[in-house]
Design an enzyme around this catalytic site. Structure first.
Site, PDB file in Angstrom:
ATOM      1  N   ASN A   1       0.866  -1.185   0.000  1.00  0.00           N
ATOM      2  CA  ASN A   1       0.000   0.000   0.000  1.00  0.00           C
ATOM      3  C   ASN A   1       0.903   1.235   0.000  1.00  0.00           C
ATOM      4  O   ASN A   1       1.492   1.569   1.020  1.00  0.00           O
ATOM      5  CB  ASN A   1      -0.891  -0.016   1.249  1.00  0.00           C
ATOM      6  CG  ASN A   1      -1.678   1.275   1.417  1.00  0.00           C
ATOM      7  OD1 ASN A   1      -1.822   2.060   0.471  1.00  0.00           O
ATOM      8  ND2 ASN A   1      -2.193   1.507   2.618  1.00  0.00           N
TER       9      ASN A   1
ATOM     10  N   LYS B   1       0.034   4.244  -0.203  1.00  0.00           N
ATOM     11  CA  LYS B   1      -0.638   5.438   0.345  1.00  0.00           C
ATOM     12  C   LYS B   1      -0.430   6.609  -0.631  1.00  0.00           C
ATOM     13  O   LYS B   1      -0.383   6.375  -1.830  1.00  0.00           O
ATOM     14  CB  LYS B   1      -0.122   5.761   1.747  1.00  0.00           C
ATOM     15  CG  LYS B   1      -0.051   4.525   2.635  1.00  0.00           C
ATOM     16  CD  LYS B   1       0.156   4.880   4.075  1.00  0.00           C
ATOM     17  CE  LYS B   1       0.447   3.620   4.854  1.00  0.00           C
ATOM     18  NZ  LYS B   1       0.128   3.718   6.261  1.00  0.00           N
TER      19      LYS B   1
ATOM     20  N   HIS C   1      -9.587   0.983   5.301  1.00  0.00           N
ATOM     21  CA  HIS C   1      -8.265   1.230   5.897  1.00  0.00           C
ATOM     22  C   HIS C   1      -8.441   2.208   7.059  1.00  0.00           C
ATOM     23  O   HIS C   1      -9.257   3.128   6.983  1.00  0.00           O
ATOM     24  CB  HIS C   1      -7.311   1.800   4.838  1.00  0.00           C
ATOM     25  CG  HIS C   1      -5.888   1.824   5.300  1.00  0.00           C
ATOM     26  ND1 HIS C   1      -5.419   2.790   6.149  1.00  0.00           N
ATOM     27  CD2 HIS C   1      -4.848   0.998   5.060  1.00  0.00           C
ATOM     28  CE1 HIS C   1      -4.138   2.554   6.406  1.00  0.00           C
ATOM     29  NE2 HIS C   1      -3.764   1.471   5.756  1.00  0.00           N
TER      30      HIS C   1
ATOM     31  N   GLY D   1       2.466   2.368  10.498  1.00  0.00           N
ATOM     32  CA  GLY D   1       3.355   3.513  10.289  1.00  0.00           C
ATOM     33  C   GLY D   1       4.084   3.958  11.546  1.00  0.00           C
ATOM     34  O   GLY D   1       4.671   5.039  11.575  1.00  0.00           O
TER      35      GLY D   1
ATOM     36  N   GLU E   1      -6.826   4.665   7.985  1.00  0.00           N
ATOM     37  CA  GLU E   1      -6.671   6.093   7.636  1.00  0.00           C
ATOM     38  C   GLU E   1      -7.957   6.621   6.991  1.00  0.00           C
ATOM     39  O   GLU E   1      -8.339   7.775   7.208  1.00  0.00           O
ATOM     40  CB  GLU E   1      -5.448   6.264   6.712  1.00  0.00           C
ATOM     41  CG  GLU E   1      -4.148   6.066   7.494  1.00  0.00           C
ATOM     42  CD  GLU E   1      -2.967   5.571   6.684  1.00  0.00           C
ATOM     43  OE1 GLU E   1      -2.988   5.657   5.444  1.00  0.00           O
ATOM     44  OE2 GLU E   1      -2.011   5.080   7.314  1.00  0.00           O
TER      45      GLU E   1
ATOM     46  N   SER F   1       3.513  -2.108  10.139  1.00  0.00           N
ATOM     47  CA  SER F   1       4.985  -2.099  10.245  1.00  0.00           C
ATOM     48  C   SER F   1       5.607  -3.450   9.909  1.00  0.00           C
ATOM     49  O   SER F   1       6.602  -3.850  10.523  1.00  0.00           O
ATOM     50  CB  SER F   1       5.421  -1.609  11.627  1.00  0.00           C
ATOM     51  OG  SER F   1       4.986  -0.270  11.820  1.00  0.00           O
TER      52      SER F   1
ATOM     53  N   GLU G   1      -5.150  -5.080  10.746  1.00  0.00           N
ATOM     54  CA  GLU G   1      -4.118  -4.059  10.894  1.00  0.00           C
ATOM     55  C   GLU G   1      -4.342  -3.279  12.189  1.00  0.00           C
ATOM     56  O   GLU G   1      -5.137  -2.322  12.211  1.00  0.00           O
ATOM     57  CB  GLU G   1      -4.185  -3.068   9.733  1.00  0.00           C
ATOM     58  CG  GLU G   1      -3.964  -3.676   8.376  1.00  0.00           C
ATOM     59  CD  GLU G   1      -3.483  -2.615   7.411  1.00  0.00           C
ATOM     60  OE1 GLU G   1      -2.350  -2.717   6.946  1.00  0.00           O
ATOM     61  OE2 GLU G   1      -4.221  -1.658   7.148  1.00  0.00           O
TER      62      GLU G   1
HETATM   63  C1  PEP Z   1      -0.771   0.171   5.890  1.00  0.00           C
HETATM   64  O1  PEP Z   1      -0.836   1.321   5.531  1.00  0.00           O
HETATM   65  O2  PEP Z   1      -1.680  -0.598   5.589  1.00  0.00           O
HETATM   66  C2  PEP Z   1       0.388  -0.265   6.680  1.00  0.00           C
HETATM   67  C3  PEP Z   1       0.378  -1.465   7.178  1.00  0.00           C
HETATM   68  O3  PEP Z   1       1.428   0.631   6.828  1.00  0.00           O
HETATM   69  P1  PEP Z   1       2.862   0.348   7.467  1.00  0.00           P
HETATM   70  O4  PEP Z   1       3.361  -0.973   6.917  1.00  0.00           O
HETATM   71  O5  PEP Z   1       3.715   1.487   7.053  1.00  0.00           O
HETATM   72  O6  PEP Z   1       2.677   0.247   8.943  1.00  0.00           O
END
Ligand code: PEP
Length: 249
Positions: free
Chosen positions: A9, A11, A94, A172, A96, A211, A166
């Site tokens: 992803n 973003k 998601h 992040g 976000e 992460s 997640e």
């Molecule tokens: C995500 O945006 O779905 C995500 C898992 O980000 P990150 O791997 O940077 O934590």
């Protein structure tokens, strides 16, 4: 039989040049056999990404869609438009989007329906905040998000989803859920899928996101109910993304 799936992803990051770099370096030989992988890139790069990976090995996904097929929704993009471009997956729910764009359970469900109606595979994201985890509400939150969508779908539609767990506190932040923490939630999700049908529980791909990186992917992906990863930051570096794909093989 569930196969490993790694989805990147980007973003609101990346560039056309990055699409081209992935195109040069992500060859079929670079992915382990049996592992499939996707890149969820920003709208302006979708067409280039689809073209770049016309012959594989990556498939292309979008990061959101509107729930309406067309109309006066300035700035929005429909599932039909994405499908017409050759996009195969779309992220829905998601954290976000839930937090920054106020997409509630009804909005998530209507987007999942819109994706399915246009032949896209929705990757439904679920996850608790740190506050919710500390209040021991992880299961209630995650299962609530899951059921809010599954209860609104027909049985054959449920079979066409991918789910990503997640934890919001891990996205992040560099703070990954431990393999045991991640597995525990994946196990609970899979058990709940079993209430809908045994085949749904057996077949649905459950991804972990938060992460995930080259250094921790192998132990996360070794967990029995973790079938793959949704990778944010580490999907912006070809080598890191490929290393994660290797860990899934
Ligand atoms: C995500 O945006 O779905 C995500 C898992 O980000 P990150 O791997 O940077 O934590």
């Amino acid at each position: 039989m569930r196969t490993p799936f790694i989805a990147g992803n980007w973003k609101m990051n990346g560039s056309r040049e990055l699409v081209e770099r992935f195109g040069r370096q992500v060859t079929s030989a670079a992915l382990p056999e049996g592992v499939s992988a996707a890149l969820m890139v920003p709208f302006p790069y979708l067409e280039a990404a689809v073209k770049t990976f016309e012959q594989g090995p990556l498939v292309v996904g979008a990061q959101t869609l509107n729930d309406q097929p067309s109309g006066a929704f300035t700035g929005e993009v429909s599932g039909g438009m994405l499908a017409e471009l050759g996009v195969r997956y779309v992220l829905v729910g998601h954290s976000e989007r839930r937090a920054l764009f106020h997409e509630d359970e009804a909005a998530v469900l209507s987007r999942v329906r819109a994706a399915l109606a246009t032949g896209l595979v929705p990757v439904l994201c679920l996850g608790e905040t740190l506050e919710e985890r500390e209040a021991e509400r992880t299961e209630a939150v995650v299962l609530g998000q899951l059921e809010a969508v599954l209860d609104g779908l027909e049985a054959d539609q449920r079979q066409r989803l991918v789910v990503a767990y997640e934890p919001v506190w891990a996205i992040g932040t560099g703070r990954t859920a431990s393999p045991e923490q991640a597995q525990a939630v994946h196990e609970v999700i899979r058990a709940r899928l079993g209430r809908y049908s045994a085949s749904l529980a057996a077949e649905m791909q459950l991804l972990y996101g938060g992460s995930m990186k080259a250094s921790n992917a192998a132990e996360l992906l070794a967990q029995p109910d973790i079938d793959g990863g949704l990778v944010g930051g580490a999907s912006l570096q070809v080598d890191d993304f490929l290393a994660i794909c290797q860990s899934a093989g």
